[in-house]
Design a protein around this motif. Structure first.
Motif, PDB file in Angstrom:
ATOM      1  N   SER A 369      44.457  56.730  47.054  1.00 42.19           N
ATOM      2  CA  SER A 369      43.463  55.706  46.724  1.00 42.19           C
ATOM      3  C   SER A 369      42.673  55.298  47.957  1.00 42.19           C
ATOM      4  O   SER A 369      41.458  55.066  47.886  1.00 42.19           O
ATOM      5  N   PHE A 370      43.358  55.201  49.085  1.00 45.19           N
ATOM      6  CA  PHE A 370      42.694  54.849  50.346  1.00 45.19           C
ATOM      7  C   PHE A 370      41.655  55.900  50.709  1.00 45.19           C
ATOM      8  O   PHE A 370      40.507  55.581  51.043  1.00 45.19           O
ATOM      9  N   LEU A 371      42.029  57.183  50.637  1.00 41.47           N
ATOM     10  CA  LEU A 371      41.082  58.249  50.970  1.00 41.47           C
ATOM     11  C   LEU A 371      39.869  58.224  50.046  1.00 41.47           C
ATOM     12  O   LEU A 371      38.735  58.451  50.483  1.00 41.47           O
ATOM     13  N   ALA A 372      40.101  57.944  48.777  1.00 36.49           N
ATOM     14  CA  ALA A 372      39.002  57.951  47.807  1.00 36.49           C
ATOM     15  C   ALA A 372      37.959  56.893  48.136  1.00 36.49           C
ATOM     16  O   ALA A 372      36.780  57.038  47.771  1.00 36.49           O
ATOM     17  N   GLY A 373      38.365  55.827  48.816  1.00 46.49           N
ATOM     18  CA  GLY A 373      37.421  54.765  49.139  1.00 46.49           C
ATOM     19  C   GLY A 373      36.703  54.932  50.462  1.00 46.49           C
ATOM     20  O   GLY A 373      35.837  54.114  50.810  1.00 46.49           O
ATOM     21  N   LEU A 374      37.022  55.962  51.234  1.00 41.43           N
ATOM     22  CA  LEU A 374      36.409  56.146  52.555  1.00 41.43           C
ATOM     23  C   LEU A 374      35.034  56.785  52.424  1.00 41.43           C
ATOM     24  O   LEU A 374      34.838  57.980  52.675  1.00 41.43           O
ATOM     25  N   LYS A 375      34.071  55.958  52.037  1.00 40.33           N
ATOM     26  CA  LYS A 375      32.693  56.411  51.862  1.00 40.33           C
ATOM     27  C   LYS A 375      31.750  55.362  52.438  1.00 40.33           C
ATOM     28  O   LYS A 375      32.040  54.165  52.403  1.00 40.33           O
ATOM     29  N   PRO A 376      30.599  55.785  52.971  1.00 42.05           N
ATOM     30  CA  PRO A 376      29.620  54.807  53.469  1.00 42.05           C
ATOM     31  C   PRO A 376      29.130  53.904  52.340  1.00 42.05           C
ATOM     32  O   PRO A 376      28.998  54.329  51.190  1.00 42.05           O
ATOM     33  N   THR A 377      28.888  52.651  52.658  1.00 42.31           N
ATOM     34  CA  THR A 377      28.400  51.678  51.679  1.00 42.31           C
ATOM     35  C   THR A 377      27.244  50.898  52.287  1.00 42.31           C
ATOM     36  O   THR A 377      27.051  50.873  53.509  1.00 42.31           O
ATOM     37  N   THR A 378      26.466  50.257  51.428  1.00 47.49           N
ATOM     38  CA  THR A 378      25.331  49.470  51.922  1.00 47.49           C
ATOM     39  C   THR A 378      25.783  48.180  52.593  1.00 47.49           C
ATOM     40  O   THR A 378      25.076  47.639  53.437  1.00 47.49           O
ATOM     41  N   ARG A 379      26.933  47.659  52.219  1.00 44.90           N
ATOM     42  CA  ARG A 379      27.469  46.433  52.792  1.00 44.90           C
ATOM     43  C   ARG A 379      28.654  46.785  53.681  1.00 44.90           C
ATOM     44  O   ARG A 379      29.439  47.678  53.360  1.00 44.90           O
ATOM     45  N   PRO A 380      28.834  46.104  54.828  1.00 38.27           N
ATOM     46  CA  PRO A 380      29.993  46.392  55.681  1.00 38.27           C
ATOM     47  C   PRO A 380      31.292  46.278  54.890  1.00 38.27           C
ATOM     48  O   PRO A 380      31.461  45.369  54.080  1.00 38.27           O
ATOM     49  N   THR A 381      32.191  47.227  55.134  1.00 39.70           N
ATOM     50  CA  THR A 381      33.437  47.281  54.369  1.00 39.70           C
ATOM     51  C   THR A 381      34.623  47.414  55.314  1.00 39.70           C
ATOM     52  O   THR A 381      34.571  48.163  56.295  1.00 39.70           O
ATOM     53  N   LEU A 382      35.675  46.674  54.996  1.00 42.26           N
ATOM     54  CA  LEU A 382      36.952  46.824  55.685  1.00 42.26           C
ATOM     55  C   LEU A 382      37.863  47.660  54.791  1.00 42.26           C
ATOM     56  O   LEU A 382      38.223  47.236  53.691  1.00 42.26           O
ATOM     57  N   HIS A 383      38.213  48.858  55.242  1.00 43.19           N
ATOM     58  CA  HIS A 383      39.141  49.740  54.540  1.00 43.19           C
ATOM     59  C   HIS A 383      40.504  49.567  55.207  1.00 43.19           C
ATOM     60  O   HIS A 383      40.666  49.899  56.390  1.00 43.19           O
ATOM     61  N   PHE A 384      41.478  49.099  54.463  1.00 46.56           N
ATOM     62  CA  PHE A 384      42.784  48.785  55.048  1.00 46.56           C
ATOM     63  C   PHE A 384      43.891  49.462  54.256  1.00 46.56           C
ATOM     64  O   PHE A 384      43.919  49.397  53.022  1.00 46.56           O
ATOM     65  N   LEU A 385      44.811  50.107  54.985  1.00 42.98           N
ATOM     66  CA  LEU A 385      45.982  50.716  54.350  1.00 42.98           C
ATOM     67  C   LEU A 385      47.209  50.479  55.217  1.00 42.98           C
ATOM     68  O   LEU A 385      47.210  50.800  56.411  1.00 42.98           O
ATOM     69  N   HIS A 386      48.233  49.886  54.615  1.00 42.69           N
ATOM     70  CA  HIS A 386      49.562  49.862  55.236  1.00 42.69           C
ATOM     71  C   HIS A 386      50.400  50.889  54.494  1.00 42.69           C
ATOM     72  O   HIS A 386      50.714  50.727  53.316  1.00 42.69           O
ATOM     73  N   LEU A 387      50.755  51.967  55.185  1.00 38.92           N
ATOM     74  CA  LEU A 387      51.455  53.087  54.576  1.00 38.92           C
ATOM     75  C   LEU A 387      52.878  53.149  55.113  1.00 38.92           C
ATOM     76  O   LEU A 387      53.097  53.164  56.325  1.00 38.92           O
ATOM     77  N   LEU A 388      53.854  53.203  54.205  1.00 37.65           N
ATOM     78  CA  LEU A 388      55.259  53.238  54.611  1.00 37.65           C
ATOM     79  C   LEU A 388      55.660  54.648  55.037  1.00 37.65           C
ATOM     80  O   LEU A 388      56.514  55.286  54.439  1.00 37.65           O
ATOM     81  N   MET A 389      55.008  55.110  56.089  1.00 41.21           N
ATOM     82  CA  MET A 389      55.292  56.408  56.690  1.00 41.21           C
ATOM     83  C   MET A 389      55.260  56.246  58.206  1.00 41.21           C
ATOM     84  O   MET A 389      54.405  55.525  58.711  1.00 41.21           O
ATOM     85  N   PRO A 390      56.168  56.872  58.928  1.00 42.72           N
ATOM     86  CA  PRO A 390      57.266  57.731  58.474  1.00 42.72           C
ATOM     87  C   PRO A 390      58.560  56.967  58.173  1.00 42.72           C
ATOM     88  O   PRO A 390      59.660  57.480  58.344  1.00 42.72           O
ATOM     89  N   HIS A 391      58.432  55.731  57.747  1.00 43.76           N
ATOM     90  CA  HIS A 391      59.569  54.857  57.452  1.00 43.76           C
ATOM     91  C   HIS A 391      60.569  55.538  56.504  1.00 43.76           C
ATOM     92  O   HIS A 391      60.187  56.297  55.632  1.00 43.76           O
ATOM     93  N   SER A 392      61.852  55.236  56.710  1.00 45.14           N
ATOM     94  CA  SER A 392      62.862  55.682  55.763  1.00 45.14           C
ATOM     95  C   SER A 392      62.603  55.012  54.405  1.00 45.14           C
ATOM     96  O   SER A 392      61.962  53.961  54.359  1.00 45.14           O
ATOM     97  N   PRO A 393      63.064  55.594  53.293  1.00 47.62           N
ATOM     98  CA  PRO A 393      63.904  56.782  53.197  1.00 47.62           C
ATOM     99  C   PRO A 393      63.140  58.060  53.526  1.00 47.62           C
ATOM    100  O   PRO A 393      62.026  58.258  53.048  1.00 47.62           O
ATOM    101  N   TRP A 394      63.754  58.892  54.359  1.00 45.14           N
ATOM    102  CA  TRP A 394      63.128  60.144  54.773  1.00 45.14           C
ATOM    103  C   TRP A 394      63.290  61.174  53.675  1.00 45.14           C
ATOM    104  O   TRP A 394      64.399  61.462  53.225  1.00 45.14           O
ATOM    105  N   ALA A 395      62.177  61.753  53.256  1.00 41.89           N
ATOM    106  CA  ALA A 395      62.218  62.669  52.111  1.00 41.89           C
ATOM    107  C   ALA A 395      61.247  63.831  52.252  1.00 41.89           C
ATOM    108  O   ALA A 395      61.138  64.632  51.336  1.00 41.89           O
ATOM    109  N   TYR A 396      60.535  63.952  53.402  1.00 43.80           N
ATOM    110  CA  TYR A 396      59.483  64.957  53.533  1.00 43.80           C
ATOM    111  C   TYR A 396      59.739  65.885  54.716  1.00 43.80           C
ATOM    112  O   TYR A 396      60.187  65.460  55.781  1.00 43.80           O
TER     113      TYR A 396
END
Length: 676
Positions: A369-396
């Protein structure tokens, strides 16, 4: 209505006495179940608002969960007792006494874990004796029953404290809707801002022996460093995300133990930027962006069923006789894009070649969802993502393939802490792929040059033997792993990288971003913008508990030496004679592997006979090539004596795969073990 005659009075008296006895028994059950189930669960959940924020629980779902916790176990036990009445009064009395004894034993387990060194079977035996003694006392004397009946008010008190006084209460009954908005600072432009906050990532995990980003293992982090300002002496201010992340986004050191919620932190980056910027925020275990500034992203609701299931697991942790460290964060697993149903209609590649590279399918839905929103816009935009990586549980694995692992696999102790670090580094390799995907998306959309791009992590984690984790013991033993985090800031139009070794603390993040975005913050902050002169004091501040800072000296940490791979890893098997045996979990997973699942049996664990001594090396091979060499260690609580992570997915192929485990002799000879 006529008065009862002499013939009906004895029956009414018996009915009255029976009703009073049943009410007394019910109150006793209410008290004991409240102490055994309701209180410990609501205590842990009340101190863990992030549990509900991560699962996107709304107030109605939380209230339903509380009702289930407070009512269902009591009803179940009471119903069991009531049904025994069908067998007669004596059976009913004995059943109630037995239930009282079992509940007292369960209570004794919890008390014993807190006040005695006993664990496991010894604690269980002592608790059963205590329960039997309590049941005998309850049957012999009236006083224990009276005490229990008075204690029946406990569940009401526990629920009231949870709803009105616990840190979680603000999630159920939010108060307030954010603070004041920031104002434009000077005549500068407001560039797009892209912030990616990773979780549980020590800076030293990224470093090579020369102290630079290891470009071979983490090419995309190295690419990011080459085009941004790398603050190498950057530290988080807490090892716990609910304290660390609000400090980063408010510019203030942790002062109180409160929920990471907008009603408790009304002045934060989202309220400051909300007047001049559109906000696109993907939060994980916080809800700092108020409804007035941004809507919660539309995602599949995880629902009450998930809350009930996870709460059931939690009860097993807090009520069992074996030692557990209850940390709800360890159970937070990001949904994959495929699990969330995002882009589910995408066609499956028709090419027959075998691919375990499932980055797209397995990447977290929140990241998609975060990647899908990374596009230029006419109004200034704050794109923010807190991603639980590489936090446990380790699975990748680094390729993006997933693997399964037991929930109770130890992270500390001989052999286990080394495995934990290896799993962390494998998941970090996958996180590097996500960084690369972010940079690619920013460049493809034309946003990269325009934007202020920030990539960092809230805290690290120690893999020091005997001090694994991120609390005070870990900080004292390995501050360089717990406190220091990667910190990259790419300014608009910045083309070349540079290194800044100023004393950066994460309260500096918000004032720095606000200055770069030309926004004046309407509140006082503890942090210092990177546009200001560096601190002259090199002291670092760390808060294991809000309001209680611990200080230690700064300076860029040296990376810990990585273990040298065993020379057998990557070689083809040349086995000697067969002999001995080993038990391996989930052998069937090697029989028919399907690339479309994106999952590999890359973690192999099991047991060997007692005659094989601790420290003996085992080589684990797939399809004739050795993927890992690990030691035999003392059995963990699950009976496992070895576990090996096979990080190279090229060992596997579609269909049937051959797993072999060999005992490595001191002269290097391999003896094949029969697997069961």
């Amino acid at each position: 209505m006529p008065a009862p005659d002499d013939r009906t009075r004895p029956a009414l008296a018996r009915w009255d006495r029976g009703w009073r006895v049943e009410l007394s028994r019910l109150l006793e059950v209410v008290a004991l179940v409240g102490l055994v189930v309701t209180q410990p669960l609501l205590d842990v959940l009340g101190r863990s608002p992030d549990f509900f924020l991560f699962h996107r629980a709304d107030p109605t779902q939380i209230l339903l969960l509380v009702a289930l916790v407070a009512v269902v176990p009591t009803v179940g036990v009471a119903l069991l007792g009531a049904l025994s009445r069908l067998a007669g009064r004596t059976a009913r009395a004995l059943t109630h006494t037995g239930l009282v004894g079992l509940l007292l034993a369960a209570l004794a387990v919890q008390v014993g874990r807190h006040v005695t060194p006993l664990r496991g079977v010894p604690l269980l035996l002592v608790a059963l004796l205590a329960g039997a003694a309590g049941a005998a006392a309850h049957r012999r004397w009236r006083a224990p029953g009276r005490v229990l009946r008075l204690a029946a008010a406990g569940p009401v008190a526990f629920v009231t404290l949870f709803l009105l006084a616990s840190p979680t209460s603000v999630v159920v009954l939010p108060r307030g809707d954010g603070g004041a908005a920031g104002t434009a600072q000077g005549a500068g432009l407001h560039p797009p801002v892209v912030m990616l906050i990773l979780d549980e990532l020590p800076l030293v995990s990224l470093l090579g022996a020369d102290g630079r980003i290891d470009a071979t293992r983490y090419p995309h982090f190295a690419e990011l460093a080459d085009g941004s300002t790398w603050y190498r002496n950057a530290t988080g201010v807490s090892g716990w995300t609910p304290n660390a992340l609000p400090a980063m986004l408010t510019g203030r050191y942790p002062a109180r133990s409160v929920a990471p919620h907008y009603s408790q932190y009304p002045d934060n980056i989202f309220t400051a930027f909300g007047g001049l910027y559109d906000i696109r925020a993907e939060e994980s275990i916080t809800r700092l962006c108020p409804p007035s500034r941004c809507e919660q992203p539309v995602t599949p609701q995880q629902g009450l069923g998930v809350l009930v299931r996870e709460t059931g697991k939690l009860l097993g942790q807090v009520a069992g006789p074996t030692p557990t460290r209850v940390d709800p964060e360890d159970s937070y697993r990001e949904q994959t894009r495929a699990e969330a149903g995002l882009d589910a209609a995408e066609p499956v590649p028709a090419d027959p070649k075998f691919r375990w590279d499932s980055l797209d399918d397995n990447q977290p839905a929140r990241f998609t969802s975060f990647l899908a929103g990374l596009k230029p816009t006419t109004r200034p935009t704050l794109h923010f993502l807190h991603l639980l990586m590489p936090h446990s549980p380790w699975a990748y694995l680094p390729s993006g393939a997933r693997y399964d692992a037991p929930d109770d696999l130890p992270n500390d102790g001989t052999g286990w802490v080394e495995l934990a670090r290896q799993r962390h580094l494998a998941q970090l390799g996958y996180t590097d792929r996500l960084i690369g995907e972010t940079l690619r998306t920013l460049r493809a959309s034309g946003l990269y040059d325009q934007a202020l791009v920030v990539v960092t992590a809230d805290h690290g984690v120690s893999f020091r033997p005997g001090a694994q984790g991120r609390g005070m013991d870990a900080l004292k033993a390995a501050a360089g792993e717990v406190a220091w985090v990667p910190m990259f800031v790419k300014e608009p139009q910045q083309q070349t990288g540079r290194v800044d070794d100023r004393n950066w603390e994460h309260v500096d993040l918000l004032p720095t971003v606000a200055d770069e975005a030309n926004i004046r913050l309407p509140w006082r902050v503890d942090g210092r913008s990177a546009r200001q002169a560096p601190r002259t004091d090199g002291t670092k501040h760390f808060y294991d508990r809000p309001g209680e800072p611990v200080t230690f000296p700064g300076g860029v940490p040296a990376p810990p030496p990585l273990p040298t791979p065993h020379p057998l890893v990557g070689t083809d098997v040349r086995a000697g004679p067969a002999g001995g045996s080993a038990r391996v979990a989930d052998l069937d997973a090697f029989a028919a592997m399907d690339p479309d699942t994106g999952t590999l049996p890359a973690l192999v664990w099991g047991d060997v006979p007692d005659r094989i001594p601790d420290g003996t090396l085992l080589a684990v091979a797939v399809n004739g090539r050795i993927g890992a060499v690990v030691p035999v260690v003392p059995a963990d609580p699950g009976g496992r004596r070895f576990a090996a992570l096979l990080t190279d997915d090229k060992l596997f192929h579609a269909g049937t795969n051959q797993l072999d485990v060999f005992q490595v002799a001191t002269d290097g000879t391999l003896r094949r073990l029969a697997l069961s």
